[in-house]
Design a protein around this motif. Structure first.
Motif, short mmCIF file in Angstrom:
data_model
loop_
_atom_site.label_atom_id
_atom_site.label_comp_id
_atom_site.label_asym_id
_atom_site.label_seq_id
_atom_site.Cartn_x
_atom_site.Cartn_y
_atom_site.Cartn_z
N SER A 583 0.18 -14.18 -5.08
CA SER A 583 1.33 -14.71 -5.82
C SER A 583 2.66 -14.41 -5.13
N TYR A 584 2.59 -13.84 -3.93
CA TYR A 584 3.82 -13.46 -3.23
C TYR A 584 4.64 -14.69 -2.85
N VAL A 585 5.95 -14.66 -3.14
CA VAL A 585 6.89 -15.73 -2.79
C VAL A 585 7.90 -15.14 -1.84
N LYS A 586 7.97 -15.71 -0.66
CA LYS A 586 8.81 -15.13 0.39
C LYS A 586 10.28 -15.15 0.01
N ASP A 587 10.75 -16.23 -0.53
CA ASP A 587 12.19 -16.37 -0.83
C ASP A 587 12.52 -16.06 -2.30
N ALA A 588 11.68 -15.27 -2.92
CA ALA A 588 11.95 -14.94 -4.33
C ALA A 588 13.25 -14.15 -4.46
N SER A 595 5.37 -9.25 -9.36
CA SER A 595 4.17 -9.98 -8.93
C SER A 595 4.49 -11.00 -7.85
N GLN A 596 5.76 -11.45 -7.72
CA GLN A 596 6.17 -12.40 -6.70
C GLN A 596 6.82 -11.73 -5.49
N THR A 597 7.39 -10.58 -5.68
CA THR A 597 8.10 -9.91 -4.59
C THR A 597 7.21 -8.95 -3.80
N ALA A 598 6.07 -8.45 -4.40
CA ALA A 598 5.18 -7.51 -3.71
C ALA A 598 4.25 -8.27 -2.77
N THR A 599 4.12 -7.78 -1.56
CA THR A 599 3.23 -8.43 -0.58
C THR A 599 1.77 -8.03 -0.79
N MET A 600 1.55 -6.84 -1.40
CA MET A 600 0.19 -6.36 -1.62
C MET A 600 0.00 -6.03 -3.09
N HIS A 664 -7.98 -2.75 -13.50
CA HIS A 664 -6.52 -2.70 -13.48
C HIS A 664 -5.99 -3.27 -12.17
N GLU A 665 -4.89 -4.06 -12.24
CA GLU A 665 -4.19 -4.58 -11.07
C GLU A 665 -2.76 -4.05 -11.07
N TYR A 666 -2.33 -3.46 -9.95
CA TYR A 666 -1.00 -2.89 -9.82
C TYR A 666 -0.32 -3.49 -8.58
N TYR A 667 0.97 -3.67 -8.67
CA TYR A 667 1.77 -4.13 -7.53
C TYR A 667 2.58 -2.98 -6.93
N ASP A 668 2.41 -1.79 -7.50
CA ASP A 668 3.13 -0.59 -7.04
C ASP A 668 2.10 0.52 -6.85
#
Length: 813
Positions: A583-588, A595-600, A664-668
């Motif tokens: 769900s990563y968006v490069k130009d967010a 969820s859009q700014t994290a690459t992993m 569980h899913e974490y972006y941090d």
């Protein structure tokens, strides 16, 4: 158009100027000022020519107006005549005011050069002081207000002074007078009103304080100064008056140079007179009291003197009052000899009082009472050092600042006591030796030698003579011998623990032997091992010993075991997996969700782990009883305890007993939970029936030993009750004293102040249900024994004194 407007404006200004010139005010102002109203040309000079009926107020009003309106425009000729007339009128008005003041305030003031001046000497007339003070107050009020009067407009207009004056003068004066209303007449040269008021204030202060001083001197001269209270009152009033007088005040402003001097001379003598009369009064009281006591025959109350105590208190209070007061320093120096003599009389009197009271006790053979009185007197001297007996500590003898009368009192008291001690030692040693060697009353012998020891206990810093030290050593040798004898022959008790029986052969016998060892260890912990002994061979117990019988281990079983199955759940987290974030968006933007700014992103499993628990409970049942008999009691001891021990065996399969419950899913990465380690499972070793029984046996031994110790420990209560009965039921208290001495030695041996639990629970506290109750019961008993221990020595000495009095009474019969 503009030109026409300018001409019109200039024309308006010309017309306005012509109108102003046509007005009367402007015309008058442009004319010559002329001479003041009432002035005439005399020999070519402008001079006032007022008739006699024109008052000074009218003249002063008109001239004041003229000077106000035309002063800057007056010619030199007019100015000269004007100034002369204004000054003369000013002086005339001020002279009239001065005469009015003189009429109201005479003789405080007198006329001088058209003014007033003070006559301070009039205040030396004591009879007129109050009247003159009233006039002084009036004078201050008159001087406080400047000389002023309302402008007499009608009187000014009714005179003919306006003839020959400018036509507009009259109207101008009226306008000015109506606006001014009142005129203030300046003070004449030579009269400083502010300085005069300051002088009046100073004069008032001097006169009022002089009046107080004269009133005090008059009252002092008329008073009959007979007692110390009269002199003290006079001194207090003089001090209060002196403190109230303003600093550096002097009466010479009114010509009085003697009053303050006389006051100072009298006040300087007051401290001396007060001290002198006080000391003489106390000395007379002491002489009368000594004469009274000389007629009293020596008795148990001989030498007591309430009046002496009153005199000591009066001197101490007097010294406390004057010692730190600078006013009394010269007087104290003058009366030092008289003060020393008076305190010496008190010290002699006090020494005689103490000696008489000690002699009265010795004469009756009451050496112990004499010793108590000695210590009472010694302690009283210290306790009252800053109170009633302060005179002995504040006054030194014969000028020796290092030797006060208190040390003399101590020396005399010690000298008398040193005369008493040999008599007491000889008398009490005879009785102690007779009681020990003839009567076999070791307790009585110990009581008398203890009394010798207490009598020989001197105050701090005071030593016995060599002779008395030797006598005391002999007494202490006998006391030590009696103490050892009492411990060996009287206090040492035997405890007979009979064999116990049981349903299982050998169990009762073994339990009885173990109980004896446990009880011995407990007695040793409490310091009682030498007082309670266990016989090597069975024997017959006396009424003073302890004896157990009918002991039986009724139940001693450890076979019972129960099993329970339970489970428990454990929440566990596994390793996390790191994957690319789809769900990563490069130009967010900055406000986009994580969820859009994290690459992993991180994925972690949460699972529930089931742990199977097997709970095994091993139980031992122990029931036993016995009867214990001892001095003054016979009681049954019984315990019925169930001892339980729980063991745990846990099992869990890492796969079969585990179930994933969440993903569980974490972006941090910081939010990922730590990995849960593999659980530690309990696997206790299960005791055998023999082990659980041994544990129950060892635990119960402490409880049973504690119950036995409770009865052994209660021996001081038995002796205390025995002393009370002997003391109340017998005419001869020798038996009670003998028993009391046994109780005293016993109390000195045992430790009842330490916490008893530390002697019992050195390793591990018993778990038996009856342990806490037994321990609390023992604590209450030892609290009672502690109270008995604290009072054992005073009670023994009191009973020894009672026995001595009883023997003396029998000898007199």
């Amino acid at each position: 158009m503009i030109f026409k407007q300018g001409i019109t404006v200039r024309m308006k200004k010309i017309v306005l100027a012509l109108a102003l010139l046509s007005s009367p005010f402007v015309l008058v102002s442009c004319l010559s000022t002329g001479m003041p109203p009432g002035f005439r040309k005399i020999n070519s000079h402008a001079r006032a020519a007022y008739s006699a009926d024109v008052s000074d107020r009218v003249v002063f009003s008109v001239l004041t107006w003229y000077g106000h309106e035309y002063g800057p425009q007056m010619s030199a000729d007019v100015r000269m005549g004007y100034d002369e007339q204004l000054k003369a009128t000013n002086e005339s008005l001020f002279r009239a005011w001065s005469k009015d003041v003189l009429a109201s305030c005479s003789p405080l003031v007198r006329l001088s050069n058209s003014s007033i001046e003070l006559v301070p000497g009039c205040f030396t007339q004591t009879a007129e002081v109050d009247n003159n003070l009233s006039k002084l107050k009036l004078l201050r009020e008159l001087v406080d207000v400047p000389l002023a009067f309302d402008i007499p407009v009608e009187s000014c207009l009714s005179t003919d002074i306006w003839k020959g004056s400018k036509g507009a003068f009259r109207e101008q004066f009226v306008l000015w007078a109506n606006s001014k209303k009142q005129i203030t007449v300046p003070d004449i040269e030579g009269f400083d009103r502010e300085a005069f008021k300051e002088t009046l204030d100073k004069l008032k202060l001097v006169v009022e304080n002089r009046k107080k001083v004269l009133a005090y001197l008059d009252a002092f001269s008329k008073a009959k100064m007979e007692s110390a209270a009269d002199w003290k009152k006079a001194l207090q009033e003089a001090t209060a008056l002196k403190n109230a007088l303003p600093e550096a005040i002097a009466f010479d402003i009114i010509g009085d140079t003697s009053t303050l001097m006389e006051f100072e001379q009298k006040t300087e003598t007051l401290p001396y007179e007060y001290l002198n009369v006080s000391l003489k009064g106390i000395a007379q009281q002491l002489d009368q009291e000594k004469a009274r006591l000389a007629k009293i025959e020596l008795s148990t109350d001989a030498g007591t003197s309430n009046l002496l105590e009153k005199c000591e208190t009066e001197i101490s209070t007097l010294l406390q009052e004057v010692s730190n007061d600078e006013r009394f320093s010269p007087s104290l120096a003058k009366l030092q000899k008289e003060l020393e003599e008076l305190v010496a009389i008190c010290a002699d009197f006090r020494s005689q009082v103490w000696k008489d009271r000690l002699d009265a006790q010795v004469k009756q053979g009451f050496f112990w009472e004499a010793s108590l009185l000695f210590k009472e007197f010694w302690n009283e001297l210290e306790a009252k050092a800053n109170k009633e007996f302060e005179l002995y500590f504040m006054v030194s003898t014969q000028g020796d600042v290092h030797r006060h009368f208190a040390s003399i009192l101590r020396d005399r008291l010690l000298e008398k006591y040193y005369d008493i001690l040999p008599l007491a030692f000889n008398e009490y040693m005879k009785k102690a030796e007779t009681a020990a060697n003839v009567q076999g009353k070791y307790g009585i012998s110990l009581a008398f030698t203890t009394m010798i020891r207490e009598m020989a206990t001197m105050p701090k810093g005071v030593a016995l003579s060599e002779e008395l030290t030797q006598k005391l050593a002999q007494a202490m040798d006998l006391r030590k011998k009696m103490e050892d004898t009492i411990r060996e022959k009287v206090l040492r008790r035997t405890i007979f623990l009979s064999d116990m029986t049981s349903a299982t052969p050998g169990i009762g016998l073994t339990y009885g032997k173990d109980l004896e060892n446990e009880l011995k260890a407990m007695l040793a912990s409490f310091g009682m091992a030498q007082l309670v002994v266990f016989p090597e061979q069975p024997g017959t117990a006396s009424q003073w010993d302890y004896f157990t019988y009918d002991g039986r281990v009724a139940n001693f079983d450890g076979q019972d075991m129960t099993e329970r199955q339970t489970t428990r759940m454990l929440r566990m987290f596994g390793e996390s997996r790191r994957v690319a974030n789809p769900s990563y968006v490069k130009d967010a933007g900055r406000d986009a969700p994580q969820s859009q700014t994290a690459t992993m992103k991180y994925i972690q499993e949460e699972s529930m782990r089931i742990i199977h628990v097997k709970e095994l409970e091993r139980q031992a049942h122990l029931r036993l009883f016995m009867t214990i008999r001892g001095p003054g009691f016979s009681n049954r001891i019984e315990i019925n305890e169930f001892y339980k021990k729980i063991f745990y065996i846990e099992e869990s399969h890492p796969f079969a007993d585990s179930k994933v419950v969440n993903l569980h899913e974490y972006y941090d990465a910081m939010k990922v939970a730590p990995v849960t380690p593999e659980p530690e499972l309990r696997y206790d070793r299960i005791w055998t029936p023999g082990e659980i029984l041994d544990w129950a046996r060892r635990d119960s031994l402490k409880v049973v030993a504690l119950k036995l110790f409770y009865y052994i420990d209660g021996y001081p209560l038995f002796l205390e009750d025995k002393v009370r009965k002997l003391k109340s039921n017998a005419d001869d208290i020798s038996e009670a004293l003998d028993c009391m001495a046994h109780l005293y030695i016993l109390c000195q041996t045992i430790d009842v102040d330490s916490d008893i639990s530390k002697f019992i629970t050195a390793n591990e506290a018993p778990v038996a249900a009856s342990y806490v109750k037994s321990l609390e019961q023992l604590r209450r008993q030892r609290k009672r024994i502690s109270s008995i221990k604290q009072q054992s020595l005073p009670n023994m000495l009191e009973m020894t004194d009672m026995l001595l009095r009883q023997w003396l009474a029998k000898n007199e019969q």
